[in-house]
Design a protein around this motif. Sequence first.
Motif, PDB file in Angstrom:
ATOM      1  N   TYR A  73       4.041  -2.865   2.256  1.00 48.33           N
ATOM      2  CA  TYR A  73       2.754  -2.280   2.620  1.00 48.33           C
ATOM      3  C   TYR A  73       1.849  -3.371   3.158  1.00 48.33           C
ATOM      4  O   TYR A  73       0.908  -3.808   2.517  1.00 48.33           O
ATOM      5  CB  TYR A  73       2.154  -1.626   1.372  1.00 48.33           C
ATOM      6  CG  TYR A  73       1.124  -0.602   1.685  1.00 48.33           C
ATOM      7  CD1 TYR A  73      -0.178  -0.744   1.253  1.00 48.33           C
ATOM      8  CD2 TYR A  73       1.452   0.532   2.406  1.00 48.33           C
ATOM      9  CE1 TYR A  73      -1.125   0.194   1.536  1.00 48.33           C
ATOM     10  CE2 TYR A  73       0.512   1.474   2.687  1.00 48.33           C
ATOM     11  CZ  TYR A  73      -0.774   1.303   2.255  1.00 48.33           C
ATOM     12  OH  TYR A  73      -1.718   2.242   2.538  1.00 48.33           O
ATOM     13  N   TYR A  74       2.182  -3.794   4.410  1.00 51.47           N
ATOM     14  CA  TYR A  74       1.405  -4.829   5.075  1.00 51.47           C
ATOM     15  C   TYR A  74       0.039  -4.285   5.412  1.00 51.47           C
ATOM     16  O   TYR A  74      -0.060  -3.137   5.812  1.00 51.47           O
ATOM     17  CB  TYR A  74       2.159  -5.227   6.335  1.00 51.47           C
ATOM     18  CG  TYR A  74       1.635  -6.433   7.041  1.00 51.47           C
ATOM     19  CD1 TYR A  74       0.779  -6.312   8.112  1.00 51.47           C
ATOM     20  CD2 TYR A  74       1.991  -7.702   6.623  1.00 51.47           C
ATOM     21  CE1 TYR A  74       0.293  -7.413   8.751  1.00 51.47           C
ATOM     22  CE2 TYR A  74       1.504  -8.807   7.262  1.00 51.47           C
ATOM     23  CZ  TYR A  74       0.655  -8.663   8.333  1.00 51.47           C
ATOM     24  OH  TYR A  74       0.182  -9.763   8.966  1.00 51.47           O
ATOM     25  N   PRO A  75      -1.069  -4.952   5.423  1.00 53.24           N
ATOM     26  CA  PRO A  75      -1.264  -6.355   5.072  1.00 53.24           C
ATOM     27  C   PRO A  75      -1.579  -6.631   3.608  1.00 53.24           C
ATOM     28  O   PRO A  75      -1.835  -7.764   3.266  1.00 53.24           O
ATOM     29  CB  PRO A  75      -2.472  -6.732   5.926  1.00 53.24           C
ATOM     30  CG  PRO A  75      -3.255  -5.501   6.025  1.00 53.24           C
ATOM     31  CD  PRO A  75      -2.286  -4.366   5.983  1.00 53.24           C
ATOM     32  N   GLU A  76      -1.531  -5.605   2.755  1.00 54.74           N
ATOM     33  CA  GLU A  76      -1.801  -5.929   1.357  1.00 54.74           C
ATOM     34  C   GLU A  76      -0.628  -6.683   0.732  1.00 54.74           C
ATOM     35  O   GLU A  76      -0.808  -7.566  -0.084  1.00 54.74           O
ATOM     36  CB  GLU A  76      -2.067  -4.670   0.549  1.00 54.74           C
ATOM     37  CG  GLU A  76      -3.453  -4.072   0.751  1.00 54.74           C
ATOM     38  CD  GLU A  76      -3.481  -3.141   1.929  1.00 54.74           C
ATOM     39  OE1 GLU A  76      -2.384  -2.719   2.317  1.00 54.74           O
ATOM     40  OE2 GLU A  76      -4.547  -2.868   2.468  1.00 54.74           O
ATOM     41  N   ILE A 136       6.853   5.423   3.766  1.00 59.79           N
ATOM     42  CA  ILE A 136       5.662   5.810   3.022  1.00 59.79           C
ATOM     43  C   ILE A 136       4.886   6.904   3.731  1.00 59.79           C
ATOM     44  O   ILE A 136       4.341   7.778   3.115  1.00 59.79           O
ATOM     45  CB  ILE A 136       4.753   4.590   2.781  1.00 59.79           C
ATOM     46  CG1 ILE A 136       5.481   3.562   1.927  1.00 59.79           C
ATOM     47  CG2 ILE A 136       3.513   4.995   2.048  1.00 59.79           C
ATOM     48  CD1 ILE A 136       4.617   2.424   1.550  1.00 59.79           C
ATOM     49  N   ARG A 158      -3.507   5.620   5.715  1.00 56.37           N
ATOM     50  CA  ARG A 158      -4.501   4.567   5.905  1.00 56.37           C
ATOM     51  C   ARG A 158      -5.915   5.072   6.096  1.00 56.37           C
ATOM     52  O   ARG A 158      -6.850   4.317   5.985  1.00 56.37           O
ATOM     53  CB  ARG A 158      -4.141   3.727   7.134  1.00 56.37           C
ATOM     54  CG  ARG A 158      -3.003   2.820   6.899  1.00 56.37           C
ATOM     55  CD  ARG A 158      -3.427   1.681   6.070  1.00 56.37           C
ATOM     56  NE  ARG A 158      -2.376   0.708   5.915  1.00 56.37           N
ATOM     57  CZ  ARG A 158      -2.509  -0.423   5.263  1.00 56.37           C
ATOM     58  NH1 ARG A 158      -3.636  -0.713   4.699  1.00 56.37           N
ATOM     59  NH2 ARG A 158      -1.508  -1.260   5.168  1.00 56.37           N
TER      60      ARG A 158
END
Lengths: 193, 396, 359
Positions: free
Chosen positions: A64-67, C42, C46
């Motif tokens: 799960y970019y950028p996290e 996923i 966002r």
Amino acid sequence: MVGVPLATLKPKRVRKNIELTLWEKLYVFEVLRGLFITTKHFVSNMIGFVIPPKGEKRSIFTVYYPEEKVTLPPAYRGRPVLVAREDGTAKCVACGLCEKICPACAIAIVGGETANEERYPVKYTLDMSRCVYCGYCEEVCPKEAIVMSSEYEGLAQRDRRNMLYPKEKLLRSEENVKGRIEYIRRIYSKCSY
Amino acid sequence: MSEITKDLHSEHMVINMGPSHPVTHGTVKFLATLDGETIVDLKVDIGYLHRGFEKMCENGTWQQVIPYTDRLNYVSPLINNVGYALAVEKLIGIDIPERCKYVRVIACELSRMADHFTNVAASGLELGAFTAFLYFVEARDLVWELIEMLCGARVTANYVRIGGLKNDLPDGFKEKTVEVFKKCRGLWEDVDKLLTKNRIFIDRVRDVGVMPADEAIAWGFTGPCLRACGVPYDVRKAQPYLVYDRMDFEVPIGETGDNFDKYLVRMEEIKQSMHIVEQALDQLPAGPVNIDMPQYRWQSKDDIYNRIDSLIFHFKTVIEGIKPPAGEIYHAVEGGNGELGFYLVSDGSGKPVKCRVRPPCFPLTAAMPRMMKGRLIADIVPTFDMINMIGGECDR
Amino acid sequence: MLADLIESIAKIVFIFSVNLGFFAPVLGWVERKQSAVMQDRIGANRADIFGYTAIGLFHSIADAIKVLCKEDFIPTGANRFFHTVAPFVSLVPAIATFSVIPFGGSYTLFGHNVHLVIADLDVGILFIFALASLSTYGVVLAGWSSRSNWSLLGGLRASGQMLSYEVAMGLTIIGVIMVYGSLKLTDIGAMQADFFRWGIFMQPLGFILFLACAIAENKRAPFDVPEAESELVAGYFTEYSGLKFVMFWMGEFLEIVTIGGIVTTLFFGAWHLPFVTDQMLLSFFQFAGPNGAVILAMLVNIATFFAKVVFFIWLQMAIRWTLPRFRYDQIMRLCWKMILPLALINILITGLVVLLWIK
């Protein structure tokens, strides 16, 4: 037909068993089998959201970019950087090998001499819009002065002129790239020859 | 009915499946003349991805060509690297160490797996099976992780050098391979169950794009498309290079040459490639991976840092390039799509005079009109997908 | 009189808010998330409001805002009137068909007879089929009026496909009508109070055929040749953007809900829980008084109905993401040479069984 004896050729007919039985000719059962496979993935992933497998956050392998960031292998070729000595000057002696070997002609060097008659790069420009991250500059440098760091972020700019990185933007301290220098000493050592 | 249609003013519709169209991945243009939905004529236009590979090779030294070869067949870059390096080594007349041959075989087969995964995934995607596409993209991502561990980049590998390799296998490679292959085999089973016996899929691809064996040879087919027509020709078996003669693998052969055979041949080749990589990792001998000839292969950093004569030689080789003897050579390897050939001409200087690539997908794309006349427009999709035309290779 | 008016308005408001307010935006989220979880990824999550991502639900709001801000263009030379009218003709039947589907039984509330259906027509099922046929016009008009070769191909394919599958769909239902003896959907629903009288046990073949025809009518995969993304760019709505494009999509999603509703009503016991009768429910809720018990029983039935509809929505989404797409002539062959004869055989066998056995 090709002069290779069959024993070495070892052909394997792929179509033998693929005639459809009546069971499969009716669409329904294969559809149910396909649905079973995707439902299996669905259920295992849903359970993996709630009860993740040990050591990871979830069972899906998306990062799960950028996290979250991917752990890069030591061989990863990121952006080229110049290595600086303790006093901040570049180790580079402006020999011009990286300029010659770069397949994209991204490096431009203007060399000069210091007062101690040591060579240094007066101007070192790396055109990041041309660099193809091949790693040749690191491979030919005789002074470990340019290495491929693990940086891959912040490379996009809005103006093409900002993509010409001058020497100041390329310098990194030696501790910063210590891992990479050890890596290249190991892979390019005499034991591979 | 025919009397009515005689008086109707009807004309064939010319439709342009242009360079930017979801199915023409690789940027190719099809000018289809349609009668309703039946294709009356099909013209193929390539060249939209032409970047002047051969001219660029003439401007660079022999080593600088290797990143350019990465970008030929960009889904299996290591095979291109290996083919070029083998051709230059054949021109010079040197032989590489054993360990280097084994590692090159491993690299080639990993790339071939990535190529076939991509192709079957893209075919599934364009026929509407989105889930099969994403399962194989996951498998391809895992193979790319292996390649990234090996050489530092997933697609633009730049791994093979003339006279050796960039670096040896990293630590932990064998364990990671075992893990990755277990997952890939699981995903292979899933996609197999989703597609192979699915009547919807079979009706789309069976008896579509049929090519008789003698016509296939006349057109110049090689690789999985030729093997799907029933001709048992594989460059790895017919003219073994590297250590393929010591590997135990089978060559899948189809029957009629239609898209279903091409799909089955590619799926089986994925399994065979995994088998080859496992054998190579078992049989891997210890030893150096580069030859110790400073005039052809850049020396180790130990030498360059410490010895002045090595440093001088290093400067000379880098700036002027290596100097193979004058002559010309042709060497072919088995690429993902077929026989990938390199024809090199040298005049003894550090830059190649000519570096021509025989792209395996060029004759396949040229045969598209032959396979498509009289079929429906919806048949272009699986046929063009199964040919696996890679724009970088066909147009160079 | 006033009670009738209040009842009708309440039902219309309820169904419209559930359909347009809940299902239409949420189905977009379901499509993204369900396909993502099935495909080991996923999905879109966002879009956030002040940092709170509600697992991706805000994407529907983001989509709505984006769509309202887009330029609405009509290609040069296109027929302006038909280009504008086509999305409406496609969307209105999808919304209107839900008015005959009963989402609960009949109850006596405050001395007044309440039927939980907006319009209890005598011709029930035929009304749905009639409106569904109208949506064919929307597709054909969109394809024809866009003045583009790709849209034309998509529109022509759609017209042939939808017309053929309407014929087949009508014939598959005849078995159900013969078994239950009525066209009214409320009657069919009420007759499925006993678990073993559910339509799926009476008409298993009819269920499979009807589901196939309904998915084909809705132009969803594996029958989505009119909008086949890889062959025809986007088929008949290539030249649409903004709100009109979304109207086509909303029509498709609402029809998924409608198909779920019809299948539940005809084959899966409408609003009944298995092995639980209305009497048991009312006696279970005795503690709330007579009117309260009725209200609670109503809520249980509505919840059961929508739970079953949700399951069928999930099933249709799963089918879409699993199967590859048919070729156009194979769709036609499937309809006329396989589904139609099977439907006729189904009618024959059902007739024999009804005559000899159920009598």
